[in-house]
Design a protein around this motif. Structure first.
Motif, PDB file in Angstrom:
ATOM      1  N   LEU A 215     -12.550  -1.929   8.852  1.00 24.63           N
ATOM      2  CA  LEU A 215     -13.046  -0.478   9.009  1.00 24.63           C
ATOM      3  C   LEU A 215     -12.496   0.008  10.315  1.00 24.63           C
ATOM      4  CD1 LEU A 215     -16.681  -0.727   7.866  1.00 24.63           C
ATOM      5  CD2 LEU A 215     -14.808   0.211   6.695  1.00 24.63           C
ATOM      6  N   LEU A 216     -12.029   1.382  10.266  1.00 21.69           N
ATOM      7  CA  LEU A 216     -11.444   2.263  11.319  1.00 21.69           C
ATOM      8  C   LEU A 216     -12.109   3.275  11.646  1.00 21.69           C
ATOM      9  CD1 LEU A 216      -7.563   1.471  10.697  1.00 21.69           C
ATOM     10  CD2 LEU A 216      -8.958   0.418  12.558  1.00 21.69           C
ATOM     11  N   GLY A 217     -12.122   3.985  12.759  1.00 16.68           N
ATOM     12  CA  GLY A 217     -12.560   5.125  13.224  1.00 16.68           C
ATOM     13  C   GLY A 217     -14.032   5.647  12.962  1.00 16.68           C
ATOM     14  N   ASP A 218     -14.312   6.623  12.302  1.00 12.65           N
ATOM     15  CA  ASP A 218     -15.969   6.657  12.266  1.00 12.65           C
ATOM     16  C   ASP A 218     -16.610   5.866  11.127  1.00 12.65           C
ATOM     17  OD1 ASP A 218     -15.801   8.922  13.712  1.00 12.65           O
ATOM     18  OD2 ASP A 218     -16.565  10.378  12.320  1.00 12.65           O
ATOM     19  N   ALA A 219     -15.844   5.362  10.144  1.00 14.02           N
ATOM     20  CA  ALA A 219     -16.228   4.196   9.160  1.00 14.02           C
ATOM     21  C   ALA A 219     -16.783   3.206   9.869  1.00 14.02           C
ATOM     22  CB  ALA A 219     -15.306   3.833   8.245  1.00 14.02           C
TER      23      ALA A 219
ATOM     24  N   CYS B 156     -18.570   5.224  14.169  1.00 15.87           N
ATOM     25  CA  CYS B 156     -19.009   6.575  14.182  1.00 15.87           C
ATOM     26  C   CYS B 156     -19.396   6.877  15.665  1.00 15.87           C
ATOM     27  CB  CYS B 156     -20.421   6.447  13.303  1.00 15.87           C
ATOM     28  SG  CYS B 156     -20.650   8.335  12.735  1.00 15.87           S
ATOM     29  N   LEU B 157     -18.409   7.258  16.296  1.00 16.84           N
ATOM     30  CA  LEU B 157     -18.809   8.005  17.563  1.00 16.84           C
ATOM     31  C   LEU B 157     -18.840   9.479  17.264  1.00 16.84           C
ATOM     32  CD1 LEU B 157     -16.331   6.322  20.149  1.00 16.84           C
ATOM     33  CD2 LEU B 157     -18.904   6.201  20.228  1.00 16.84           C
ATOM     34  N   ASN B 158     -20.142   9.942  17.034  1.00 11.65           N
ATOM     35  CA  ASN B 158     -20.179  11.364  16.368  1.00 11.65           C
ATOM     36  C   ASN B 158     -19.750  12.393  17.102  1.00 11.65           C
ATOM     37  OD1 ASN B 158     -22.446  11.576  18.025  1.00 11.65           O
ATOM     38  ND2 ASN B 158     -23.760  10.771  16.429  1.00 11.65           N
ATOM     39  N   LEU B 159     -20.144  13.906  16.913  1.00 10.64           N
ATOM     40  CA  LEU B 159     -19.674  14.928  17.396  1.00 10.64           C
ATOM     41  C   LEU B 159     -20.140  14.773  19.016  1.00 10.64           C
ATOM     42  CD1 LEU B 159     -21.566  18.038  16.835  1.00 10.64           C
ATOM     43  CD2 LEU B 159     -22.192  16.202  15.424  1.00 10.64           C
ATOM     44  N   TYR B 160     -21.405  14.145  19.150  1.00  9.46           N
ATOM     45  CA  TYR B 160     -22.040  14.425  20.323  1.00  9.46           C
ATOM     46  C   TYR B 160     -21.072  13.587  21.378  1.00  9.46           C
ATOM     47  CZ  TYR B 160     -26.071  15.762  17.705  1.00  9.46           C
ATOM     48  OH  TYR B 160     -26.848  16.220  16.853  1.00  9.46           O
ATOM     49  N   SER B 161     -20.377  12.441  20.764  1.00 11.14           N
ATOM     50  CA  SER B 161     -19.957  11.753  21.953  1.00 11.14           C
ATOM     51  C   SER B 161     -18.425  12.460  22.306  1.00 11.14           C
ATOM     52  CB  SER B 161     -19.103  10.563  21.164  1.00 11.14           C
ATOM     53  OG  SER B 161     -18.137  10.792  20.358  1.00 11.14           O
ATOM     54  N   GLY B 162     -17.918  13.364  21.433  1.00  7.35           N
ATOM     55  CA  GLY B 162     -16.565  13.924  22.160  1.00  7.35           C
ATOM     56  C   GLY B 162     -15.610  12.950  21.914  1.00  7.35           C
ATOM     57  N   MET B 163     -15.678  11.695  21.522  1.00  4.52           N
ATOM     58  CA  MET B 163     -14.671  10.551  21.616  1.00  4.52           C
ATOM     59  C   MET B 163     -14.308  10.180  20.307  1.00  4.52           C
ATOM     60  SD  MET B 163     -13.671   9.998  24.656  1.00  4.52           S
ATOM     61  CE  MET B 163     -12.958   8.374  24.513  1.00  4.52           C
ATOM     62  N   GLY B 164     -14.852  10.885  19.229  1.00  5.77           N
ATOM     63  CA  GLY B 164     -14.285  10.093  17.734  1.00  5.77           C
ATOM     64  C   GLY B 164     -12.907  10.499  17.356  1.00  5.77           C
TER      65      GLY B 164
END
Ligand SMILES: Cc1cc2nc3c(=O)[nH]c(=O)nc-3n(C[C@H](O)[C@H](O)[C@H](O)COP(=O)(O)OP(=O)(O)OC[C@H]3O[C@@H](n4cnc5c(N)ncnc54)[C@H](O)[C@@H]3O)c2cc1C
Length: 109
Positions: A11-15, A18-26
């Protein structure tokens, strides 16, 4: 997740984290994970399992740190209770008043 691959699928990225929108790092962490996988495959061209393990070891501290910070940053967007809401309000009020004070001082002097 304790593991982000099973030897066949990774798995890569959000999958994966999941560094969601609050992180500003996704949007940063996704390509970073892909780049780490590329480096690991370069270093272990004949051993995909070793490459996956290396990527995981190198990436996990970075991701874990960002996930922890995200829980804090989330409180700025969606406070979990009155105390967090009060703190957010104080921070945003103070933050908003600093530029206007600076602007008034700069204009007058
Ligand atoms: C409102 C919002 C604001 C954000 N703001 C920021 C920000 O300011 N800074 C930041 O760094 N990050 C931000 N993020 C997070 C960032 O957008 C994500 O972390 C990043 O896009 C994750 O990339 P990804 O490629 O892993 O996943 P995604 O971008 O979700 O890509 C997954 C892709 O897979 C496709 N897909 C899903 N299922 C299937 C399937 N079965 N078959 C084929 N394709 C499929 C989807 O259509 C999608 O195109 C924000 C997210 C949101 C929702």
């Amino acid at each position: 997740m304790p593991q982000r691959d099973n030897g066949h699928v990774m798995l890569l990225g959000d999958a994966a984290w999941c560094l969601n929108l609050y992180s500003g790092m996704g949007a940063t962490a996704g390509p970073h994970g892909g780049a780490e996988l590329g480096h690991a495959l370069q270093n272990h061209p004949d051993d995909v399992l070793a490459a996956m393990a290396t990527r995981e070891t190198r990436l996990r501290p970075f991701i874990t740190r960002r996930q922890r910070i995200t829980r804090l940053k989330q409180q700025l967007f969606v406070p979990s209770g009155p105390a967090a809401e009060g703190l957010r309000s104080a921070l945003t009020t103070t933050g908003a008043s600093v530029p206007s004070r600076w602007y008034r001082t700069a204009r007058s002097g």
